[in-house]
Motif scaffolding. Structure first.
Motif, short mmCIF file in Angstrom:
data_model
loop_
_atom_site.label_atom_id
_atom_site.label_comp_id
_atom_site.label_asym_id
_atom_site.label_seq_id
_atom_site.Cartn_x
_atom_site.Cartn_y
_atom_site.Cartn_z
N PRO A 117 0.87 -1.18 0.00
CA PRO A 117 0.00 0.00 0.00
C PRO A 117 0.91 1.23 0.00
O PRO A 117 2.05 1.15 0.45
CB PRO A 117 -0.76 -0.09 1.33
CG PRO A 117 -0.51 -1.47 1.85
CD PRO A 117 0.76 -1.95 1.25
N HIS A 121 5.86 3.54 11.41
CA HIS A 121 6.08 2.71 12.60
C HIS A 121 6.24 1.26 12.14
O HIS A 121 6.15 0.99 10.93
CB HIS A 121 4.95 2.89 13.62
CG HIS A 121 3.56 2.64 13.10
ND1 HIS A 121 3.11 1.37 12.79
CD2 HIS A 121 2.54 3.48 12.82
CE1 HIS A 121 1.85 1.45 12.37
NE2 HIS A 121 1.48 2.73 12.36
N GLY A 131 4.34 -1.18 12.10
CA GLY A 131 3.20 -1.72 11.35
C GLY A 131 3.41 -1.51 9.85
O GLY A 131 3.18 -2.40 9.04
N TYR A 145 6.16 -3.72 8.62
CA TYR A 145 5.76 -5.13 8.50
C TYR A 145 5.38 -5.45 7.05
O TYR A 145 5.89 -6.41 6.45
CB TYR A 145 4.58 -5.37 9.45
CG TYR A 145 4.06 -6.77 9.52
CD1 TYR A 145 4.92 -7.87 9.46
CD2 TYR A 145 2.69 -7.03 9.68
CE1 TYR A 145 4.43 -9.17 9.56
CE2 TYR A 145 2.19 -8.32 9.78
CZ TYR A 145 3.06 -9.38 9.72
OH TYR A 145 2.58 -10.66 9.82
N THR A 146 4.48 -4.66 6.47
CA THR A 146 4.05 -4.93 5.09
C THR A 146 5.23 -4.74 4.14
O THR A 146 5.42 -5.52 3.20
CB THR A 146 2.89 -3.98 4.70
OG1 THR A 146 1.91 -4.01 5.73
CG2 THR A 146 2.26 -4.41 3.39
N ASP A 157 1.02 8.11 0.09
CA ASP A 157 -0.32 8.57 -0.27
C ASP A 157 -0.45 9.97 0.36
O ASP A 157 -0.51 10.08 1.58
CB ASP A 157 -1.30 7.58 0.36
CG ASP A 157 -2.74 7.82 -0.03
OD1 ASP A 157 -3.01 8.82 -0.71
OD2 ASP A 157 -3.60 6.99 0.36
N TRP A 190 -9.13 7.80 -2.44
CA TRP A 190 -8.89 6.36 -2.67
C TRP A 190 -8.73 6.04 -4.15
O TRP A 190 -7.93 5.18 -4.51
CB TRP A 190 -9.98 5.50 -2.02
CG TRP A 190 -9.56 5.10 -0.63
CD1 TRP A 190 -9.98 5.64 0.54
CD2 TRP A 190 -8.60 4.09 -0.30
NE1 TRP A 190 -9.33 5.02 1.60
CE2 TRP A 190 -8.49 4.06 1.11
CE3 TRP A 190 -7.81 3.20 -1.04
CZ2 TRP A 190 -7.64 3.19 1.79
CZ3 TRP A 190 -6.97 2.34 -0.37
CH2 TRP A 190 -6.89 2.33 1.03
N ALA A 208 -5.30 7.23 -4.84
CA ALA A 208 -4.26 6.36 -4.27
C ALA A 208 -4.15 5.03 -5.01
O ALA A 208 -3.05 4.58 -5.34
CB ALA A 208 -4.56 6.12 -2.79
N ASN A 212 -2.07 4.61 -8.10
CA ASN A 212 -0.60 4.62 -8.07
C ASN A 212 0.00 3.35 -8.67
O ASN A 212 1.08 3.36 -9.22
CB ASN A 212 -0.08 4.81 -6.63
CG ASN A 212 0.11 3.48 -5.90
OD1 ASN A 212 1.17 2.86 -5.99
ND2 ASN A 212 -0.91 3.03 -5.19
N TYR A 213 -0.76 2.25 -8.53
CA TYR A 213 -0.22 0.97 -8.99
C TYR A 213 -0.03 0.96 -10.51
O TYR A 213 0.77 0.20 -11.03
CB TYR A 213 -1.16 -0.17 -8.59
CG TYR A 213 -1.38 -0.29 -7.09
CD1 TYR A 213 -0.31 -0.24 -6.20
CD2 TYR A 213 -2.66 -0.45 -6.55
CE1 TYR A 213 -0.50 -0.35 -4.83
CE2 TYR A 213 -2.87 -0.57 -5.18
CZ TYR A 213 -1.78 -0.51 -4.33
OH TYR A 213 -1.98 -0.62 -2.97
N GLY A 238 -2.71 -4.32 4.08
CA GLY A 238 -3.15 -4.63 5.44
C GLY A 238 -4.62 -5.03 5.38
O GLY A 238 -5.36 -4.60 4.49
N LEU A 264 -0.30 -5.72 13.46
CA LEU A 264 0.62 -5.81 14.58
C LEU A 264 -0.05 -5.11 15.74
O LEU A 264 -0.45 -3.96 15.63
CB LEU A 264 1.90 -5.04 14.28
CG LEU A 264 3.01 -5.73 13.53
CD1 LEU A 264 4.24 -4.85 13.57
CD2 LEU A 264 3.31 -7.06 14.16
N MET A 319 -1.52 -1.30 16.37
CA MET A 319 -0.55 -0.22 16.47
C MET A 319 -0.96 0.88 15.51
O MET A 319 -1.09 0.65 14.31
CB MET A 319 0.80 -0.79 16.06
CG MET A 319 1.97 0.01 16.48
SD MET A 319 3.48 -0.85 16.06
CE MET A 319 3.52 -2.18 17.22
#
Ligand code: MSP
Length: 782
Positions: free
Chosen positions: A13, A22, A24, A27-28, A53, A280, A283, A286-287, A325, A357, A364
Motif C-alpha cells: 500500500p 512505525h 506496522g 511489517y508490510t 499517499d 482512494w 491512491a 498509483n499501482y 493490510g 501488529l 498499532m
C-alpha cells in the motif's frame, strides 16, 4: 534462445503521510521485500513498488495544524518513509508519491478514460463522512465511525459518482472462481459478504418453515435450499444466485462517490477543477501510474521516453501481487477491480492481506498512540548488539543487521494473515533463541571446526556413511537419546535435501513464513545435535583413519546443510546470510542470487577444497536490558492532560523533553479543559543549564545538569534534543523545567524532571521555551 524472464510486479500500500512510519508499516514493506528478493533469485524480472499517499483532507488538516504548506508537510513525511526503507535495505525498484506529476497526469488520464466509457456521472449526495478514513459511512447522523470511532461529519456535496453497482456480479464471479485470488480466506469471505449484501433475511421465512418441518437444521442454508426457495417463489425480494451457487442481493453494492469539493488538496477533476479526485481513487491508481499508465499525457517526457513508459506498463501490468493490510481489502478487492474493469484494464492476479501488529493489546496506530518506531529497533539492536561486537562498523552496517532481526522476528512470530502481538521482550527472546543461540551459533561453531581441522578446505565424504542412522533399531532396542536417533548423516541430509522443494511448493506460495522459519530452526537444531553427538573435536585428535574419515563426513554434512539453509534464509536475512556466504568461501550472496545459485538447491553444492573466508560472529547475544533501552527510547513524555478522544502524541520525542501538545492532535482550548487546580499541580520552574553532554550510543539524548538557584539542589535531566541542539549551545541557557515530575531511569541514568519545548513541524522538532527578560533561577511559572 534464452527463455525471457517471467515478470513479477508486486506492490505495498502507499502509506499515508499524516503519520510517521512505525513497525506496522515496516511489517508490510518487509514482507514485500522478502517476496521481491525471492522472485529475483528465481530469475523473475521483478518490479517492487512502494510509496506514499499524500492527498486528502486529513493531510491538508495536519499540514495546516503544523502551520506549513501541505507540499512541504508531505515532502518531509514522505522523505522519512523513504529514508527508513533505505536504512533497512529495502529493495523497492521505484517509490511513487501521489503528489508527483507522473501520478497527477496518470490519474487524470484514468478519469477521462472512465468518463469516456460512461462509468462516471455527476449527482449530489448527503451523507455521514469520516474524515479520518476518507469515506462516507452508511449510518445515521450522530453515530461514531464504525471503523475508527471518531465522530462522523454530515457532508452534502455535488459529487461525481462511479458506477460501482454495475460490477457487483462480475466481481463476485471473479472472486468465487478464483480468477481474482484473495488471501487469506478470512479476507476473501469478508469481501464476498460485503459484495453479496445481507441476504439471510430473504431466506429466513422459508428456512423457518423447513426447520419446523424437520427438513433443515437451523441456520444451515445450502445453495440447493436457496434454489428450491427461488423455484418455490418463497423469497421476499429479488435474491440471485451466482454461477458458483451462492446467493447475493442485487443492488447491495452502491455507486461510489469519487470526487470532493470541500477541500482542494488533491488532483483536480479534468474539466471541473472545483472537484478533486477522491483520495482512494487517486491512491489506488498509483499501482498503474508508477509504471507508465497515462504517460502519453505527460509533457515532461520526450516521445521516446513516453514509448519507454508505455512499454513498461505493457510489460508489468497487471500486478502479480498487491500486498495490503487487512483493513483495506475492500478498497483493493472491490473498488479497484471495478475501476480497472470499467477502464478496460486487466485485473491484478492476487491480493494478499497481512494481519495487524498489536502493541499493548490493540492495533498499532498513531491515533491510539501505541506505536513502536522502527528506528528504535534499528538503533537499539544496531548500536547495542552489533555495534558492541563490531565497534568499527558503520551505521549502515548496524542498521542492516538490525533490520534483519526485525524481519526475522515479524515473519517467524506471526502467522502471516493473522494479527500478532509485538513486544520488546518477545523480540529479544526470539532473537537470542533462534538467531544468536540457533543459526548464528551453529554457523560459528561449524566453521571454526572446519577452519581448525581441515586447513586445505572441505573434503567430500565417502559413502556408505560412517555415521549411520539410528532411527531404525532392532526389536527391543531403544535409542539412548534424541540426539542419537538423529545422529545419522543420512537423517541430516534427507531432512535438508527435501526442504527447499517443500518451501518452494508449499510454504512460499502461501506465505507460510512462520512455518518455514520454524522448520528451518528445527533443522538448525538437528545439525547442532549431530555435531554434539559425533564430537568432531575428538575425532580430530584420533590417529585412526576411520575417525579422520568420520570427521570429514560430519564437517562436510554440517557445512553443506548450513549452505542450503543459508540460501533459503537469504530473502529474510539478506545481511546476515551475506556474511555467512562470505565465511563459507562462496563470495557475494547478491551475485549468487542473480546467478541463480540460490534456487534449485541440490545437496552437494560445496565443492572439495572450498576454503572458508575470514570468520566473524553473526548474531552476538542480546542482553535482556535491551528491552528497557528500547522502552526508554520509545516512551514519550508523559502527555499533558489530554482529552481521551484526541490523537495522542507522536512518539518521536525522547523522554525528558516536554513539548506543547501537537497542534494536529488537540484543538487548543476546547476538548482538553483542565481546572486551575490541575494546572497548579505542575511545578514549572526557571532553570539554567550548567552541564550539557552527549550520551554515548544515544543519538537523540543529551544529559543536562540544571541550576535552580540557591533554594534547590542541582539536578540532572535527560532531554531528547540532541538532534536539534549542540551541547555547547545550551550551556548558560535559561529554560523552563517541570520540577515535580517523578524521576525515571533511562540508559542507566536518572532523569529528574523535563525541559519544556514546543514541537514544530511534522517531525516534531523541539524548540526550547525561554524568556525575553532576565528571570531569577528557581522562579515558578504560574
Ligand atoms: N494510504 C492508504 C493505503 C492506500 S493503498 C492504495 C493507507 N495507508 S496507511 O498508512 O494507513 O496504512 C497502510 C498499510 O500499512 C496498511 O494497509 C498495512 O499494510 C500497514 N499497517 C499500518 N499499521 C499496521 C499495523 N499496526 N499492523 C500491520 N500493518 C499495518 O491505508
Amino acid at each position: 534462445m534464452p527463455v525471457p524472464a517471467k515478470k513479477f510486479y508486486l506492490t505495498t500500500p502507499i502509506y499515508y503521510v499524516n503519520a510517521r512510519p512505525h513497525i506496522g508499516h515496516a511489517y508490510t514493506t518487509i514482507a514485500a521485500d522478502v517476496i521481491a528478493r525471492r522472485h529475483r533469485l528465481l530469475g523473475d524480472d521483478t518490479f517492487f513498488l512502494t510509496g506514499t499517499d499524500e492527498h486528502g483532507q486529513k493531510v491538508q488538516r495536519s499540514a495546516a495544524a503544523a502551520g506549513i504548506p501541505p507540499q512541504q508537510f508531505t515532502d518531509e513525511v514522505s522523505a522519512s518513509f523513504r529514508n527508513l526503507w533505505k536504512r533497512m535495505g529495502i529493495t523497492n525498484d521505484d517509490y511513487i508519491r501521489t503528489t508527483e506529476a507522473r501520478h497527477h497526469r496518470g490519474v487524470q488520464h484514468l478519469w477521462r478514460e472512465l468518463e469516456a466509457r460512461g462509468a462516471i456521472y455527476l449527482s449530489s449526495y448527503t451523507g455521514q463522512y469520516c474524515v479520518s478514513d476518507e469515506a462516507f459511512v452508511d449510518l445515521p447522523a450522530g453515530t461514531p465511525c464504525p471503523d475508527c470511532g471518531r465522530p462522523l461529519e454530515t457532508v452534502t456535496e455535488e459529487n461525481y459518482f462511479f458506477r460501482l453497482s454495475d460490477y457487483q456480479q462480475p466481481i463476485i464471479d471473479l472472486i468465487e472462481s478464483g480468477t481474482l485470488h484473495i488471501q487469506p480466506d478470512t479476507a476473501k469471505n469478508e469481501v464476498l459478504s460485503f459484495l453479496r449484501g445481507p441476504f439471510t433475511p430473504f431466506l429466513d421465512e422459508f428456512m423457518a418453515q423447513r426447520v419446523k418441518q424437520g427438513k433443515e437444521l437451523p441456520g444451515v442454508y445450502s445453495s440447493e435450499d436457496i434454489r428450491a426457495a427461488l423455484v418455490a417463489g418463497r423469497l421476499t425480494g429479488d435474491l440471485r444466485i451466482s454461477p458458483k451457487g451462492f446467493p447475493y442481493v442485487p443492488g447491495a453494492l452502491k455507486d461510489l462517490s469519487i470526487s470532493r469539493t470541500t477541500f482542494d488538496w488533491g488532483i483536480p477533476v479534468p474539466g471541473n477543477p472545483k472537484h478533486v479526485v477522491y483520495v482512494w481513487l487517486d491512491a489506488l491508481a498509483n499501482y498503474v501510474t508508477a509504471i507508465g499508465y497515462g504517460a502519453e499525457d505527460r509533457d515532461d517526457l520526450t516521445a521516446e521516453q513516453k514509448l519507454d513508459e508505455q512499454a513498461k506498463f505493457a510489460r508489468y501490468w497487471p500486478a502479480d501481487l498487491h500486498l495490503v493490510g487487512k483493513e483495506i481489502t475492500r478498497f483493493h478487492c472491490v473498488y479497484w477491480p471495478a475501476i480497472l474493469l470499467a477502464a478496460g484494464l486487466p485485473l491484478p492476479k492476487s491480493i494478499v492481506a497481512n494481519g495487524w501488529l498489536l502493541f499493548e493489546e490493540s492495533k498499532m496506530s498513531k491515533s491510539r498512540g501505541n506505536i513502536v518506531r522502527t528506528e528504535t529497533i534499528l538503533d537499539a539492536f544496531g548500536d547495542e548488539v552489533y555495534g558492541k561486537q563490531f565497534p568499527d562498523s558503520t551505521k549502515a552496517d548496524r542498521d542492516l543487521f538490525a533490520a534483519d532481526v526485525l524481519r526475522y522476528f515479524l515473519l517467524r512470530e506471526i502467522p502471516f494473515g493473522q494479527d500478532g502481538t509485538f513486544s520488546f521482550d518477545a523480540l529479544i527472546t526470539r532473537y537470542n533463541a533462534d538467531l544468536a543461540n540457533g543459526y548464528g551459533n551453529l554457523v560459528s561453531r561449524t566453521l571454526k571446526l572446519v577452519e581448525q581441522n581441515l586447513p586445505n578446505g572441505l573434503e567430500i565424504p565417502q559413502t556408505p556413511w560412517l555415521c549411520p542412522d539410528r532411527n531404525v533399531f532392532r526389536e527391543g532396542e531403544e535409542p539412548k537419546s534424541k540426539e542419537e536417533a538423529r545422529s545419522g548423516t543420512h537423517f541430516i541430509i534427507s531432512s535438508i535435501k527435501e526442504f527447499p522443494q517443500f518451501c518452494d511448493e508449499i510454504l512460499w506460495p502461501d506465505h507460510k513464513y512462520q512455518i518455514a522459519l520454524g522448520e528451518m530452526a528445527l533443522r538448525v537444531s538437528f545439525i547442532d545435535s549431530y555435531l554434539s553427538f559425533h564430537k568432531p573435536w575428538l575425532l580430530a585428535k584420533s590417529k585412526d583413519p576411520i575417525d579422520r574419515a568420520k570427521l570429514v563426513e560430519v564437517l562436510y554434512t554440517a557445512t553443506e546443510g548450513i549452505r542450503i539453509l543459508t540460501a533459503l534464509l537469504y530473502p529474510i536475512l539478506p545481511y546476515a546470510t551475506a556474511s555467512v556466504w562470505r565465511q563459507l568461501g562462496l563470495g557475494d550472496i547478491e551475485e549468487a542470487a542473480r546467478n541463480g545459485e540460490l534456487k534449485d538447491l541440490k545437496w552437494g553444492g560445496l565443492k572439495p577444497g572450498t576454503k572458508l573466508g575470514p570468520l566473524a560472529p553473526i548474531f552476538p547475544r542480546a542482553d535482556k536490558g535491551l528491552a528497557q533501552i528500547m522502552t526508554d527510547m520509545e516512551s514519550p513524555t508523559p502527555a499533558p492532560a489530554e482529552a481521551p478522544s484526541t490523537e495522542p502524541r507522536t512518539s518521536n520525542l525522547e523522554p525528558g523533553t516536554s513539548t506543547a501538545p501537537q497542534p494536529s492532535n488537540l484543538e487548543p482550548g476546547t476538548s482538553n479543559l483542565i481546572s486551575i487546580d490541575d494546572f497548579a499541580k505542575v511545578d514549572l520552574r526557571v532553570a539554567q543549564i550548567v552541564v550539557a553532554e552527549r550520551i554515548p550510543k544515544a543519538d537523540k539524548l543529551l544529559r543536562l545538569e540544571v541550576d535552580l538557584g540557591p533554594n534547590f539542589p542541582r539536578r540532572q535531566i535527560l532531554a531528547g534534543i540532541a538532534e536539534h541542539y549542540t551541547p555547547e549551545s545550551l550551556i548558560g541557557r535559561k529554560v523552563v523545567i517541570v520540577a515535580n515530575l517523578a524521576p525515571r531511569k533511562m540508559r542507566g541514568l536518572e532523569s529528574q524532571g523535563m525541559v519544556v519545548a514546543a514541537s514544530i513541524g511534522p517531525a516534531g522538532a523541539p524548540v526550547l521555551a525561554g524568556f525575553l527578560e532576565d528571570v531569577e533561577l528557581g522562579a515558578r511559572l504560574k
